[in-house]
Design a protein around this motif. Structure first.
Motif, PDB file in Angstrom:
ATOM      1  N   LEU A  78       4.540  15.517 -11.894  1.00  0.00           N
ATOM      2  CA  LEU A  78       5.399  16.444 -12.619  1.00  0.00           C
ATOM      3  C   LEU A  78       4.932  17.875 -12.436  1.00  0.00           C
ATOM      4  O   LEU A  78       5.725  18.791 -12.208  1.00  0.00           O
ATOM      5  CB  LEU A  78       5.405  16.092 -14.099  1.00  0.00           C
ATOM      6  CG  LEU A  78       6.113  17.082 -15.022  1.00  0.00           C
ATOM      7  CD1 LEU A  78       7.584  17.137 -14.677  1.00  0.00           C
ATOM      8  CD2 LEU A  78       5.902  16.702 -16.469  1.00  0.00           C
ATOM      9  N   ALA A  79       3.602  18.083 -12.549  1.00  0.00           N
ATOM     10  CA  ALA A  79       3.081  19.441 -12.404  1.00  0.00           C
ATOM     11  C   ALA A  79       3.430  20.019 -11.050  1.00  0.00           C
ATOM     12  O   ALA A  79       3.845  21.174 -10.930  1.00  0.00           O
ATOM     13  CB  ALA A  79       1.563  19.424 -12.601  1.00  0.00           C
ATOM     14  N   LEU A 119      -3.029  19.046 -21.841  1.00  0.00           N
ATOM     15  CA  LEU A 119      -3.201  17.632 -21.506  1.00  0.00           C
ATOM     16  C   LEU A 119      -1.867  17.086 -21.013  1.00  0.00           C
ATOM     17  O   LEU A 119      -0.903  17.000 -21.784  1.00  0.00           O
ATOM     18  CB  LEU A 119      -3.690  16.854 -22.733  1.00  0.00           C
ATOM     19  CG  LEU A 119      -4.962  17.410 -23.399  1.00  0.00           C
ATOM     20  CD1 LEU A 119      -5.300  16.605 -24.648  1.00  0.00           C
ATOM     21  CD2 LEU A 119      -6.126  17.391 -22.430  1.00  0.00           C
ATOM     22  N   TRP A 120      -1.796  16.748 -19.742  1.00  0.00           N
ATOM     23  CA  TRP A 120      -0.533  16.310 -19.155  1.00  0.00           C
ATOM     24  C   TRP A 120      -0.097  14.981 -19.748  1.00  0.00           C
ATOM     25  O   TRP A 120      -0.923  14.137 -20.070  1.00  0.00           O
ATOM     26  CB  TRP A 120      -0.679  16.180 -17.636  1.00  0.00           C
ATOM     27  CG  TRP A 120      -1.037  17.463 -16.977  1.00  0.00           C
ATOM     28  CD1 TRP A 120      -2.269  17.860 -16.552  1.00  0.00           C
ATOM     29  CD2 TRP A 120      -0.147  18.556 -16.690  1.00  0.00           C
ATOM     30  NE1 TRP A 120      -2.217  19.115 -16.025  1.00  0.00           N
ATOM     31  CE2 TRP A 120      -0.923  19.567 -16.089  1.00  0.00           C
ATOM     32  CE3 TRP A 120       1.216  18.782 -16.883  1.00  0.00           C
ATOM     33  CZ2 TRP A 120      -0.379  20.778 -15.683  1.00  0.00           C
ATOM     34  CZ3 TRP A 120       1.755  19.979 -16.470  1.00  0.00           C
ATOM     35  CH2 TRP A 120       0.961  20.960 -15.879  1.00  0.00           C
ATOM     36  N   PRO A 121       1.220  14.774 -19.923  1.00  0.00           N
ATOM     37  CA  PRO A 121       2.279  15.695 -19.466  1.00  0.00           C
ATOM     38  C   PRO A 121       2.804  16.674 -20.525  1.00  0.00           C
ATOM     39  O   PRO A 121       3.532  17.574 -20.196  1.00  0.00           O
ATOM     40  CB  PRO A 121       3.399  14.739 -19.084  1.00  0.00           C
ATOM     41  CG  PRO A 121       3.244  13.604 -20.050  1.00  0.00           C
ATOM     42  CD  PRO A 121       1.774  13.443 -20.271  1.00  0.00           C
ATOM     43  N   ARG A 151       8.910  26.225 -24.746  1.00  0.00           N
ATOM     44  CA  ARG A 151       8.655  25.030 -25.540  1.00  0.00           C
ATOM     45  C   ARG A 151       7.867  23.949 -24.812  1.00  0.00           C
ATOM     46  O   ARG A 151       7.661  22.872 -25.360  1.00  0.00           O
ATOM     47  CB  ARG A 151       9.988  24.433 -26.006  1.00  0.00           C
ATOM     48  CG  ARG A 151      10.816  25.356 -26.892  1.00  0.00           C
ATOM     49  CD  ARG A 151      11.990  24.627 -27.489  1.00  0.00           C
ATOM     50  NE  ARG A 151      12.926  24.186 -26.452  1.00  0.00           N
ATOM     51  CZ  ARG A 151      13.876  23.284 -26.652  1.00  0.00           C
ATOM     52  NH1 ARG A 151      14.007  22.719 -27.837  1.00  0.00           N
ATOM     53  NH2 ARG A 151      14.700  22.952 -25.681  1.00  0.00           N
ATOM     54  N   SER A 152       7.430  24.185 -23.579  1.00  0.00           N
ATOM     55  CA  SER A 152       6.760  23.133 -22.825  1.00  0.00           C
ATOM     56  C   SER A 152       5.316  23.506 -22.529  1.00  0.00           C
ATOM     57  O   SER A 152       4.885  24.639 -22.726  1.00  0.00           O
ATOM     58  CB  SER A 152       7.495  22.860 -21.504  1.00  0.00           C
ATOM     59  OG  SER A 152       7.211  23.876 -20.565  1.00  0.00           O
ATOM     60  N   ILE A 153       4.584  22.553 -21.986  1.00  0.00           N
ATOM     61  CA  ILE A 153       3.172  22.740 -21.674  1.00  0.00           C
ATOM     62  C   ILE A 153       2.956  23.761 -20.568  1.00  0.00           C
ATOM     63  O   ILE A 153       1.884  24.356 -20.451  1.00  0.00           O
ATOM     64  CB  ILE A 153       2.565  21.370 -21.294  1.00  0.00           C
ATOM     65  CG1 ILE A 153       1.048  21.437 -21.243  1.00  0.00           C
ATOM     66  CG2 ILE A 153       3.119  20.878 -19.977  1.00  0.00           C
ATOM     67  CD1 ILE A 153       0.387  20.096 -21.016  1.00  0.00           C
ATOM     68  N   VAL A 154       3.982  23.985 -19.733  1.00  0.00           N
ATOM     69  CA  VAL A 154       3.861  24.944 -18.634  1.00  0.00           C
ATOM     70  C   VAL A 154       4.559  26.260 -18.965  1.00  0.00           C
ATOM     71  O   VAL A 154       4.830  27.065 -18.082  1.00  0.00           O
ATOM     72  CB  VAL A 154       4.429  24.352 -17.323  1.00  0.00           C
ATOM     73  CG1 VAL A 154       3.561  23.234 -16.817  1.00  0.00           C
ATOM     74  CG2 VAL A 154       5.870  23.866 -17.526  1.00  0.00           C
ATOM     75  N   THR A 170       9.127  18.522 -24.212  1.00  0.00           N
ATOM     76  CA  THR A 170       8.777  19.545 -25.196  1.00  0.00           C
ATOM     77  C   THR A 170       7.317  19.376 -25.616  1.00  0.00           C
ATOM     78  O   THR A 170       6.855  18.260 -25.838  1.00  0.00           O
ATOM     79  CB  THR A 170       9.689  19.430 -26.422  1.00  0.00           C
ATOM     80  OG1 THR A 170      11.048  19.558 -26.007  1.00  0.00           O
ATOM     81  CG2 THR A 170       9.369  20.517 -27.436  1.00  0.00           C
ATOM     82  N   ALA A 171       6.602  20.484 -25.708  1.00  0.00           N
ATOM     83  CA  ALA A 171       5.169  20.432 -25.981  1.00  0.00           C
ATOM     84  C   ALA A 171       4.865  19.876 -27.370  1.00  0.00           C
ATOM     85  O   ALA A 171       5.526  20.218 -28.346  1.00  0.00           O
ATOM     86  CB  ALA A 171       4.566  21.822 -25.831  1.00  0.00           C
ATOM     87  N   ASN A 172       3.858  19.027 -27.430  1.00  0.00           N
ATOM     88  CA  ASN A 172       3.291  18.554 -28.688  1.00  0.00           C
ATOM     89  C   ASN A 172       2.009  19.346 -28.924  1.00  0.00           C
ATOM     90  O   ASN A 172       1.031  19.195 -28.189  1.00  0.00           O
ATOM     91  CB  ASN A 172       2.990  17.055 -28.605  1.00  0.00           C
ATOM     92  CG  ASN A 172       2.240  16.551 -29.821  1.00  0.00           C
ATOM     93  OD1 ASN A 172       2.513  16.989 -30.935  1.00  0.00           O
ATOM     94  ND2 ASN A 172       1.279  15.670 -29.610  1.00  0.00           N
ATOM     95  N   ILE A 173       2.005  20.222 -29.930  1.00  0.00           N
ATOM     96  CA  ILE A 173       0.877  21.128 -30.160  1.00  0.00           C
ATOM     97  C   ILE A 173      -0.035  20.549 -31.233  1.00  0.00           C
ATOM     98  O   ILE A 173       0.382  20.341 -32.365  1.00  0.00           O
ATOM     99  CB  ILE A 173       1.365  22.529 -30.571  1.00  0.00           C
ATOM    100  CG1 ILE A 173       2.253  23.123 -29.471  1.00  0.00           C
ATOM    101  CG2 ILE A 173       0.185  23.448 -30.858  1.00  0.00           C
ATOM    102  CD1 ILE A 173       2.864  24.454 -29.828  1.00  0.00           C
ATOM    103  N   GLU A 174      -1.276  20.247 -30.838  1.00  0.00           N
ATOM    104  CA  GLU A 174      -2.287  19.752 -31.767  1.00  0.00           C
ATOM    105  C   GLU A 174      -3.218  20.898 -32.142  1.00  0.00           C
ATOM    106  O   GLU A 174      -3.782  21.548 -31.270  1.00  0.00           O
ATOM    107  CB  GLU A 174      -3.102  18.628 -31.119  1.00  0.00           C
ATOM    108  CG  GLU A 174      -2.297  17.389 -30.742  1.00  0.00           C
ATOM    109  CD  GLU A 174      -3.171  16.336 -30.084  1.00  0.00           C
ATOM    110  OE1 GLU A 174      -4.388  16.601 -29.901  1.00  0.00           O
ATOM    111  OE2 GLU A 174      -2.648  15.254 -29.755  1.00  0.00           O
TER     112      GLU A 174
END
Length: 299
Positions: free
Chosen positions: A50-51, A146-148, A118-121, A92-96
């Motif tokens: 994906l990256a 941390l992918w994805p 809204r995403s990790i990238v 959509t990013a999950n923010i911890e």
């Protein structure tokens, strides 16, 4: 029984077995390669694939925007393009957030990514780190992607919670109202103030309560100790909120609810009195007289 003697061939060693026909060998090797690729596709990590797709696709889109622009604009266009593609793919990013709880945790999660992404990238880890550390109560932050789709943020908050103003002198205090030695008040201009003799040691309950009251926190200028027994809240718009002696924390929570429902802290009040249980007494601002120019004298 006599041992069997090996057969002798006239003119040299025995002939080698006939090699496999070329066409059969090609088919066998092709089948083995297909099986190998199928296993590789099955075991491939989706995040890495994906990256690569996102970065290549994003680079292609960003390349067009680079023409006639600068490197910063091209880099931002790359992140925007990659974010758009990842969001469209449902990633959509999950923010911890680690290190803080409650409203402070929500506050950190809200600033990690730039607006609209809204995403990790959607941004570089350094940009995310800078966004979190821009909060005046954050000492430092670390960010991991941390992918994805997970962004992990670890926050170390400052010891400083407020500025204590006593006899004209400012000192930095922690969550317990104790002085933080060596801390310079000029570095913490955006922190709320607690004002008055004995205000520091008495401030711990209200400082902790303020952590979970973002609407009040955004409007508060200072806690003022009255008679060393109760608090007034001075707001940034010059309004004064009078808290009761017995349960100031409960009154602050009530004020937060009133603001969420009715916007009381943004109204044209001079004072809100919460000292009597079950009652809210307000005093409106007096309208300022409007100067009217006198008509010119008649000739």
């Amino acid at each position: 029984m006599a041992p069997v003697k090996p057969r002798k061939y006239r003119g040299g060693p025995p002939p080698k077995p006939r090699s496999m026909p070329r066409l059969a060998k090609i088919k066998l090797e092709g089948a083995a390669y297909s099986e190998h690729m199928a296993k590789a596709r099955k075991n491939r990590k989706p995040g890495v694939t994906l990256a690569g797709v996102l970065l290549v696709g994003g680079a292609a889109i960003a390349g067009a925007s680079w023409i006639g622009g600068n490197l910063f604009s091209a880099r931002e266009a790359l992140y925007v393009a990659a974010d758009t593609m990842a969001t469209a793919a449902g990633l959509t990013a999950n923010i911890e957030v680690q290190g803080v709880e409650g409203q402070r945790k929500t506050e950190v999660a809200g600033v990690v990514l730039p607006d609209g992404r809204r995403s990790i990238v959607g941004a570089s880890p350094q940009t995310m780190k800078d966004n979190v550390e821009s909060l005046d109560w954050v000492e430092s932050a670390t960010v991991q992607r941390l992918w994805p789709s997970t962004i992990r943020v670890k926050v170390q908050r400052r010891d400083a919670f407020a500025l204590w103003q006593e006899n004209g002198t400012l000192t930095v205090v922690d969550a317990a109202g104790e002085r933080v030695h060596g801390a310079q008040p000029s570095v913490y201009k955006n922190l709320p103030r607690i004002v008055g003799p004995g205000a520091g040691p008495a401030a711990e309950p209200v400082l902790h309560a303020l952590e979970e009251l973002p609407l009040l926190r955004a409007r508060l200028a200072s806690f003022v100790r009255v008679g060393e027994r109760r608090w007034n809240l001075n707001l940034k718009n010059s309004m004064v909120v009078m808290l009761p002696e017995d349960d100031p924390v409960g009154a602050m929570a009530k004020l937060e609810t009133l603001q969420a429902r009715y916007g009381v802290m943004d109204r044209a009040y001079v004072r809100i009195d919460l000292r009597e249980p079950g009652r809210v007494i307000t005093q409106a601002r007096q309208p300022q007289p409007v100067a009217v120019a006198a008509p010119p004298p008649r000739p």
